[in-house]
Design a protein around this motif. Structure first.
Motif, PDB file in Angstrom:
ATOM      1  N   MET A 212       6.484 -16.367  35.649  1.00 25.12           N
ATOM      2  CA  MET A 212       6.324 -16.729  34.268  1.00 25.12           C
ATOM      3  C   MET A 212       5.877 -18.259  34.197  1.00 25.12           C
ATOM      4  N   THR A 213       4.776 -18.323  33.228  1.00 17.62           N
ATOM      5  CA  THR A 213       4.086 -19.633  33.182  1.00 17.62           C
ATOM      6  C   THR A 213       5.199 -20.422  32.132  1.00 17.62           C
TER       7      THR A 213
ATOM      8  N   LYS B 287       0.422 -17.822  23.310  1.00 17.13           N
ATOM      9  CA  LYS B 287       1.037 -16.903  22.431  1.00 17.13           C
ATOM     10  C   LYS B 287       1.106 -15.547  23.334  1.00 17.13           C
ATOM     11  N   LEU B 288       0.028 -15.276  23.859  1.00  9.90           N
ATOM     12  CA  LEU B 288      -0.205 -14.192  24.712  1.00  9.90           C
ATOM     13  C   LEU B 288       0.922 -14.080  25.809  1.00  9.90           C
ATOM     14  N   ILE B 289       0.976 -15.393  26.399  1.00 11.25           N
ATOM     15  CA  ILE B 289       2.105 -15.726  27.600  1.00 11.25           C
ATOM     16  C   ILE B 289       3.509 -15.310  27.102  1.00 11.25           C
ATOM     17  N   GLU B 290       3.864 -15.679  25.836  1.00 10.12           N
ATOM     18  CA  GLU B 290       5.156 -15.276  25.506  1.00 10.12           C
ATOM     19  C   GLU B 290       5.170 -13.800  25.041  1.00 10.12           C
ATOM     20  N   ILE B 291       4.206 -13.331  24.607  1.00 11.82           N
ATOM     21  CA  ILE B 291       4.459 -11.705  24.034  1.00 11.82           C
ATOM     22  C   ILE B 291       4.501 -10.935  25.568  1.00 11.82           C
TER      23      ILE B 291
ATOM     24  N   ASP C  85       5.463 -11.998  28.277  1.00 10.99           N
ATOM     25  CA  ASP C  85       6.719 -12.151  29.238  1.00 10.99           C
ATOM     26  C   ASP C  85       7.967 -11.413  28.539  1.00 10.99           C
ATOM     27  N   LYS C  86       7.807 -11.077  27.248  1.00 10.50           N
ATOM     28  CA  LYS C  86       8.858 -10.348  26.585  1.00 10.50           C
ATOM     29  C   LYS C  86       8.476  -8.897  26.791  1.00 10.50           C
ATOM     30  N   TYR C  87       7.344  -8.308  26.481  1.00  7.26           N
ATOM     31  CA  TYR C  87       7.088  -7.016  26.512  1.00  7.26           C
ATOM     32  C   TYR C  87       6.423  -6.332  27.848  1.00  7.26           C
ATOM     33  N   HIS C  88       5.756  -7.458  28.795  1.00  5.19           N
ATOM     34  CA  HIS C  88       5.171  -6.769  30.054  1.00  5.19           C
ATOM     35  C   HIS C  88       4.308  -6.030  29.792  1.00  5.19           C
ATOM     36  N   LEU C  89       3.101  -6.372  29.151  1.00  6.25           N
ATOM     37  CA  LEU C  89       1.856  -5.486  28.866  1.00  6.25           C
ATOM     38  C   LEU C  89       0.789  -5.621  29.985  1.00  6.25           C
TER      39      LEU C  89
ATOM     40  N   VAL D 201      -5.413 -15.607  30.745  1.00 12.31           N
ATOM     41  CA  VAL D 201      -4.002 -15.090  31.056  1.00 12.31           C
ATOM     42  C   VAL D 201      -3.862 -13.697  31.535  1.00 12.31           C
ATOM     43  N   ALA D 202      -4.603 -12.703  31.034  1.00 10.17           N
ATOM     44  CA  ALA D 202      -4.757 -11.491  31.610  1.00 10.17           C
ATOM     45  C   ALA D 202      -5.404 -11.158  32.755  1.00 10.17           C
ATOM     46  N   ALA D 203      -6.193 -12.093  33.195  1.00  9.54           N
ATOM     47  CA  ALA D 203      -6.962 -12.191  34.549  1.00  9.54           C
ATOM     48  C   ALA D 203      -5.990 -12.193  35.698  1.00  9.54           C
ATOM     49  N   LYS D 204      -4.943 -13.450  35.180  1.00  9.54           N
ATOM     50  CA  LYS D 204      -3.863 -13.863  36.164  1.00  9.54           C
ATOM     51  C   LYS D 204      -3.029 -12.788  36.378  1.00  9.54           C
ATOM     52  N   ARG D 205      -2.590 -12.110  35.245  1.00  7.89           N
ATOM     53  CA  ARG D 205      -1.284 -11.320  35.469  1.00  7.89           C
ATOM     54  C   ARG D 205      -1.632  -9.985  35.823  1.00  7.89           C
ATOM     55  N   VAL D 206      -3.053  -9.574  35.689  1.00  5.59           N
ATOM     56  CA  VAL D 206      -3.258  -8.016  36.010  1.00  5.59           C
ATOM     57  C   VAL D 206      -3.698  -7.863  37.457  1.00  5.59           C
TER      58      VAL D 206
END
Length: 231
Positions: A1-2, A55-59, A61-65, A85-90
């Motif tokens: 989580m960031t 904004k995307l980080i918060e969303i 973190d809650k919904y795990h998209l 954000v997307a590049a880091k998370r996927v």
């Protein structure tokens, strides 16, 4: 989580901006707001291209998209905060998932992101996206907003038109089970559009992350569990 700003730490003194000779009152207020916004400062510290990243980080973190290995499309991506954000998370930085950033305006390339400079309304855009992703998308997201006029009803209609166009695009590229996330304005999603989304997705909800400015009318519509084009 960031880590997001505003949790602990010393309080910054408010910065006041003097009205320069060629600076309008609205530009003075905008600059003052930017200088006093903790999300702007934190975006710079963490290397994000815009405060919108939080904004995307918060969303997420809650919904795990944005799960590892997912294929993501970022519509109207410039300057690239959401794509980062997307590049880091996927995991596209490590060659796992894929992120394609689409915008009509050129912007600097990002690690782990394929940039396509093209109007998403162009008839060739869906095929270009699928080719770049190597298959259908798992997530289509849009933080697009038309330039504000200051007239609430007009601005709402313009944002909703963008949301509807982005949704039509998502129908062309999303894989079954996919996710659609897009900006709308207070007042929610128009009834007809929302009804169509509920037929096409298993779950539809409105979300407003804390990183959205309190005075802003923006919120996001999040649709998950795409039923497929036959729906």
């Amino acid at each position: 989580m960031t880590k997001t700003p505003g949790r602990g730490g010393s309080r910054q003194l408010a910065v006041r901006v003097k009205t320069a000779k060629k600076r309008t009152v609205s530009s003075k207020l905008w600059l003052e707001r930017q200088l006093n916004d903790p999300y702007v400062a934190e975006a710079k510290r963490q290397g994000y291209r815009s405060r919108a990243a939080f904004k995307l980080i918060e969303i997420d973190d809650k919904y795990h998209l944005l799960q590892p290995g997912k294929r993501v499309v970022d519509l109207g991506a410039a300057p690239g905060g959401w794509s980062q954000v997307a590049a880091k998370r996927v995991g596209s930085l490590e060659g796992r998932g894929r992120v394609v950033a689409l915008d009509i305006n050129a912007f600097e390339n990002l690690p782990g992101v394929t940039s396509i400079i093209l109007d998403f309304l162009d008839r060739t855009a869906p095929d270009a996206i699928i080719d770049a992703l190597g298959g259908e998308a798992d997530v289509v997201m849009s933080d697009m907003a038309a330039p504000a006029t200051g007239h609430a009803k007009t601005d709402h209609l313009k944002v909703m038109a963008l949301c509807e166009a982005a949704l039509d695009f998502a129908y062309e590229v999303l894989a079954p089970g996919g996710v659609f996330l897009a900006k709308v304005f207070q007042g929610g999603t128009e009834h007809e559009l929302l009804a169509g989304m509920k037929r096409a997705f298993k779950t539809v909800r409105h979300v407003k992350p804390k990183a959205s400015r309190p005075e802003s009318a923006e919120l996001y519509v999040l649709a998950t569990g795409f039923r497929g084009r036959a729906s």
